[in-house]
Design a protein around this motif. Structure first.
Motif, PDB file in Angstrom:
ATOM      1  N   HIS A  53       0.904  -1.165  -0.120  1.00 16.25           N
ATOM      2  CA  HIS A  53      -0.026  -0.090  -0.015  1.00 16.25           C
ATOM      3  C   HIS A  53       0.752   1.179  -0.038  1.00 16.25           C
ATOM      4  CE1 HIS A  53      -3.291   2.725   0.913  1.00 16.25           C
ATOM      5  NE2 HIS A  53      -2.552   3.224   1.657  1.00 16.25           N
ATOM      6  N   ALA A  54       1.913   1.331   0.912  1.00 19.27           N
ATOM      7  CA  ALA A  54       2.917   2.581   1.174  1.00 19.27           C
ATOM      8  C   ALA A  54       3.671   2.713   0.212  1.00 19.27           C
ATOM      9  CB  ALA A  54       3.024   2.577   2.281  1.00 19.27           C
ATOM     10  N   ASN A 175      -4.099   8.084   7.123  1.00 20.13           N
ATOM     11  CA  ASN A 175      -3.635   6.419   7.212  1.00 20.13           C
ATOM     12  C   ASN A 175      -4.464   6.204   8.666  1.00 20.13           C
ATOM     13  OD1 ASN A 175      -1.625   7.013   5.245  1.00 20.13           O
ATOM     14  ND2 ASN A 175      -0.007   7.631   6.721  1.00 20.13           N
ATOM     15  N   SER A 181      -3.485   1.314   4.972  1.00 19.70           N
ATOM     16  CA  SER A 181      -2.240   1.441   5.782  1.00 19.70           C
ATOM     17  C   SER A 181      -1.979   0.968   7.096  1.00 19.70           C
ATOM     18  CB  SER A 181      -2.438   3.131   6.139  1.00 19.70           C
ATOM     19  OG  SER A 181      -2.438   3.979   4.972  1.00 19.70           O
ATOM     20  N   ASP A 184      -0.248  -2.509   6.418  1.00 18.79           N
ATOM     21  CA  ASP A 184       1.147  -2.168   6.539  1.00 18.79           C
ATOM     22  C   ASP A 184       1.550  -2.396   7.887  1.00 18.79           C
ATOM     23  OD1 ASP A 184       1.275  -2.098   3.758  1.00 18.79           O
ATOM     24  OD2 ASP A 184       1.397   0.079   3.479  1.00 18.79           O
ATOM     25  N   ARG A 220       5.033   9.931  12.895  1.00 17.89           N
ATOM     26  CA  ARG A 220       3.926   8.744  12.777  1.00 17.89           C
ATOM     27  C   ARG A 220       3.560   7.971  13.826  1.00 17.89           C
ATOM     28  NH1 ARG A 220       2.889   5.890   7.812  1.00 17.89           N
ATOM     29  NH2 ARG A 220       4.558   6.435   6.828  1.00 17.89           N
ATOM     30  N   GLN A 281       4.614  10.477   5.314  1.00 16.44           N
ATOM     31  CA  GLN A 281       3.154  10.060   5.076  1.00 16.44           C
ATOM     32  C   GLN A 281       2.548  10.696   3.720  1.00 16.44           C
ATOM     33  OE1 GLN A 281       4.566  11.241   8.077  1.00 16.44           O
ATOM     34  NE2 GLN A 281       3.324  10.957   9.995  1.00 16.44           N
ATOM     35  N   GLU A 284       3.107   8.834   0.355  1.00 19.45           N
ATOM     36  CA  GLU A 284       2.659   7.769   0.146  1.00 19.45           C
ATOM     37  C   GLU A 284       1.226   7.843  -0.503  1.00 19.45           C
ATOM     38  OE1 GLU A 284       2.460   5.973   4.095  1.00 19.45           O
ATOM     39  OE2 GLU A 284       4.702   6.595   4.519  1.00 19.45           O
TER      40      GLU A 284
END
Length: 330
Positions: A53-54, A175, A181, A184, A220, A281, A284
């Motif tokens: 995904h990222a 996210n 997210s 992940d 994050r 972030q 992505e």
């Protein structure tokens, strides 16, 4: 300089230095080969460690591979070798990120050997930093380090900094509710008491840092919506100091150059007493990445956003032992 093949134990030690590099979610998406006959290292991508995904285009994988490559270069230079590098040397084998051939001796004026003490000291710090401003001369030195690797490092200020912070806040909010997210994070974070064999990759809960209850630092939250027993909260910087690293083009070889520049900046920052973390972030999300660039120049492709400052060194995240990622060949 001895031109014989490096002993296997030295090769293993050099790769152990290389794998101290950072990578997204500490996925460590690399493998290494050493060919004794030609005295050549291969740095390869590990397709089993992609974040679907990222990192769907594998940009972050190349950044991590570039960072590991820079560490290998620094370690070889520390041993007195000149590391001759070729990026993406085989068009038919895109997983082969680079080859490194130690020749010798390394130039006496090279700054690479001096970066070696920072390789195992550099850790991501997800803790509050002081409001102390980074001196202009140190900012210049960090920008020069990035330029040596073919990248540009800039420190956004005023309304551009405000724009970058808003984009990072928007991405972090996305996210928290995005299933991809969350997947992940579930794969690459380690929570709860350890059981059995210790983790060798991913981000363990002791490295999450405190949950932010105030401030504008773009950190994050690796816990996502999950509770972490014993985790505290803290006030973060009101005026975070960010650096954006960009390249003029946006190809896999540029990502590898950016990864080397990123790690060179981080090693120098560590030696100069700075702590660091990543603010990836917005990178992505395709619609948020492009607005990160300097709107005045309108040029460059942002590859990474760094948070820098004076604060506690973060705890070291686990690494796979070199034996797990190294193949020795005749």
């Amino acid at each position: 300089m001895n031109r014989q093949a490096l002993p296997d134990e030295r090769v293993t030690a050099l790769v152990q230095d290389a794998v101290a590099a950072p990578s997204m979610h500490n996925a460590q998406p690399w493998r290494f080969g050493y060919f004794r006959g030609s005295r050549t290292f291969h740095v390869r991508a590990d397709p089993d460690r992609v974040l679907p995904h990222a990192d769907p285009d594998l940009r972050a994988l190349h950044l991590g591979g570039g960072a590991a490559l820079l560490n290998l270069r620094v370690a070889l230079a520390h041993e007195g070798w000149h590391p001759a590098v070729r990026l993406l040397p085989d068009p038919a084998d895109p997983a082969l990120l680079a080859t490194v051939h130690p020749t010798g001796p390394e130039s006496g004026g090279s700054p690479l050997p001096g970066l070696y003490p920072a390789i195992h000291r550099r850790h991501s710090s997800r803790f509050p930093f002081e409001e102390t401003e980074i001196p202009p001369e140190l900012r210049t030195a960090l920008a020069d380090a990035a330029r040596e690797e073919g990248a540009t490092l800039a420190f956004p200020s005023s309304w551009h900094l405000q724009q970058v912070l808003e984009l990072l806040e928007e991405a972090e909010a996305r996210n928290l509710t995005d299933p991809g997210s969350g997947q992940d994070l579930a794969q690459w974070t380690r929570t709860g008491a350890p059981s059995g064999e210790p983790a060798r990759d991913g981000v363990p809960d002791y490295a999450f840092g405190p949950r932010k209850r105030g401030g504008r630092a773009p950190v994050r939250d690796f816990a996502g919506n999950r509770p972490v027993p014993g985790r505290g909260t803290a006030e973060f910087e009101r005026n975070p100091q960010l650096a954006v690293l960009s390249t003029s083009r946006d190809r896999p070889e540029d990502w590898l150059r950016a990864g080397q520049a990123m790690e060179r900046v981080l090693l120098l920052a560590t030696l100069e007493g700075l702590s660091s973390s990543f603010a990836t972030q917005a990178l992505e999300w395709s619609d948020l990445r492009w607005p990160l660039r300097d709107p005045v120049s309108g040029t460059g492709h942002i590859q990474i956003v760094l948070r820098l400052g004076y604060g506690p060194e973060g705890p070291g995240a686990p690494r796979r032992p070199a034996a797990d990622v190294l193949d020795l060949h005749p």
